[in-house]
Design a protein around this motif. Structure first.
Motif, mmCIF file in Angstrom:
data_model
loop_
_atom_site.group_PDB
_atom_site.id
_atom_site.type_symbol
_atom_site.label_atom_id
_atom_site.label_comp_id
_atom_site.label_asym_id
_atom_site.label_seq_id
_atom_site.Cartn_x
_atom_site.Cartn_y
_atom_site.Cartn_z
ATOM 1 N N LEU A 53 18.332 35.825 38.050
ATOM 2 C CA LEU A 53 17.651 37.090 37.786
ATOM 3 C C LEU A 53 17.939 38.110 38.892
ATOM 4 O O LEU A 53 18.468 39.188 38.657
ATOM 5 N N TYR B 145 9.534 31.044 35.609
ATOM 6 C CA TYR B 145 10.251 31.691 36.700
ATOM 7 C C TYR B 145 10.266 30.763 37.912
ATOM 8 O O TYR B 145 9.220 30.282 38.362
ATOM 9 N N ASP C 248 9.830 38.823 28.447
ATOM 10 C CA ASP C 248 9.846 38.282 29.806
ATOM 11 C C ASP C 248 9.118 36.942 29.888
ATOM 12 O O ASP C 248 9.164 36.280 30.927
ATOM 13 N N TRP D 258 15.655 34.391 42.433
ATOM 14 C CA TRP D 258 14.737 34.118 41.324
ATOM 15 C C TRP D 258 15.562 33.793 40.079
ATOM 16 O O TRP D 258 16.556 34.460 39.782
ATOM 17 N N TYR D 259 15.138 32.737 39.384
ATOM 18 C CA TYR D 259 15.744 32.327 38.133
ATOM 19 C C TYR D 259 14.684 32.368 37.039
ATOM 20 O O TYR D 259 13.504 32.132 37.288
ATOM 21 N N LYS D 260 15.145 32.626 35.826
ATOM 22 C CA LYS D 260 14.273 32.629 34.657
ATOM 23 C C LYS D 260 14.748 31.541 33.708
ATOM 24 O O LYS D 260 15.959 31.341 33.540
ATOM 25 N N PHE E 73 12.954 44.795 37.713
ATOM 26 C CA PHE E 73 12.693 43.661 38.607
ATOM 27 C C PHE E 73 12.898 44.066 40.067
ATOM 28 O O PHE E 73 13.927 44.638 40.421
#
Lengths: 115, 122
Positions: free
Chosen positions: B47, B88, B84, B35-37, B62
């Protein structure tokens, strides 16, 4: 903290013109990636380098796109001629090694608009 | 064909509550998931990740869950905070097959979903 540098941040060009983007990865990172992100979609890998060698360019439109990393450090992505459909964010990333387990660090991207 | 899909373009959550972001994949060769933000005007940042030998990985607020039989993963953020709020992306890769030439899934190549915009309201 070391970062991936990209320039320019924004580029507007006319259709059929040539355009080039530059990326300077984090020092010591052997693997360098160029991604294209079209609005509303996720990044798509265009080309991956390991040092100065291309290891994956299967999604690179080779009739108009070229990429090089001559000394295995910084890299240039070129489009010639640019088309309207090339409007997108071009992201560069680097990692210390090859494989998804090595974290990819992304630069801020170059936003290209083709008119 | 979209091998990684995030079917919810956006999600709105109240501060302090749980955020659940979902991702589905179709390629059974994928065995590593991330997962990337992404904040506006910045590149994506990593992430959390999970290997297919696990079904859960936790890092602070997370947690990523992987359901291999359903080809589904989810990211839970508890408690959600206004900071946040971001886009995503989930991503998948085939690692165990080793270097494979183009035509299949290249070693370490990340395939991203379309992204989900998370907004956390104070």
């Amino acid at each position: 903290e070391a970062e991936v540098a990209q320039s320019p941040r924004y580029k507007i060009t006319e259709k059929s013109q040539a355009v080039a983007f530059w990326c300077d990865p984090i020092s010591g990172h052997a693997t360098l990636y160029w991604y294209r992100q079209i609005l509303g979609q996720g990044p798509e890998l265009l080309v991956q380098f390991q040092d100065e060698s291309v290891v994956d360019d299967s999604q690179l439109p080779k009739d108009r796109f070229s990429a090089e990393r001559l000394k295995g450090v910084d890299s240039t992505l070129k489009i010639q001629p640019a088309e309207l459909g090339d409007s997108a964010m071009y992201l560069c990333a680097s990692s210390i090694g090859q494989g998804a387990r090595y974290e990819q660090y992304f630069g801020p991207g170059t936003r290209l608009t083709v008119t | 064909d979209q091998q990684v899909k995030q079917n919810s373009p956006s999600l709105s959550v109240q501060e302090g509550r749980i955020s659940i972001l979902n991702c589905d994949y179709t390629n059974s060769m994928f065995d590593y998931f991330l997962w990337y933000k992404k904040y506006p005007a910045e590149g994506p940042t990593f992430l959390i990740s999970i290997s297919s030998i696990k079904d859960k990985n936790e890092d602070g607020r997370f947690t990523v869950f992987l359901n291999k039989s359903a080809k589904h993963l989810s990211l839970h953020i508890v408690p959600s905070q206004p900071g946040d709020s971001a886009v995503y992306f989930c991503a998948a890769s085939a690692e165990l097959g080793g270097p494979i030439n183009a035509g299949g899934t290249s070693y370490g190549k990340l395939t991203f979903g379309q992204g989900t915009i998370l907004t956390v309201h104070p």
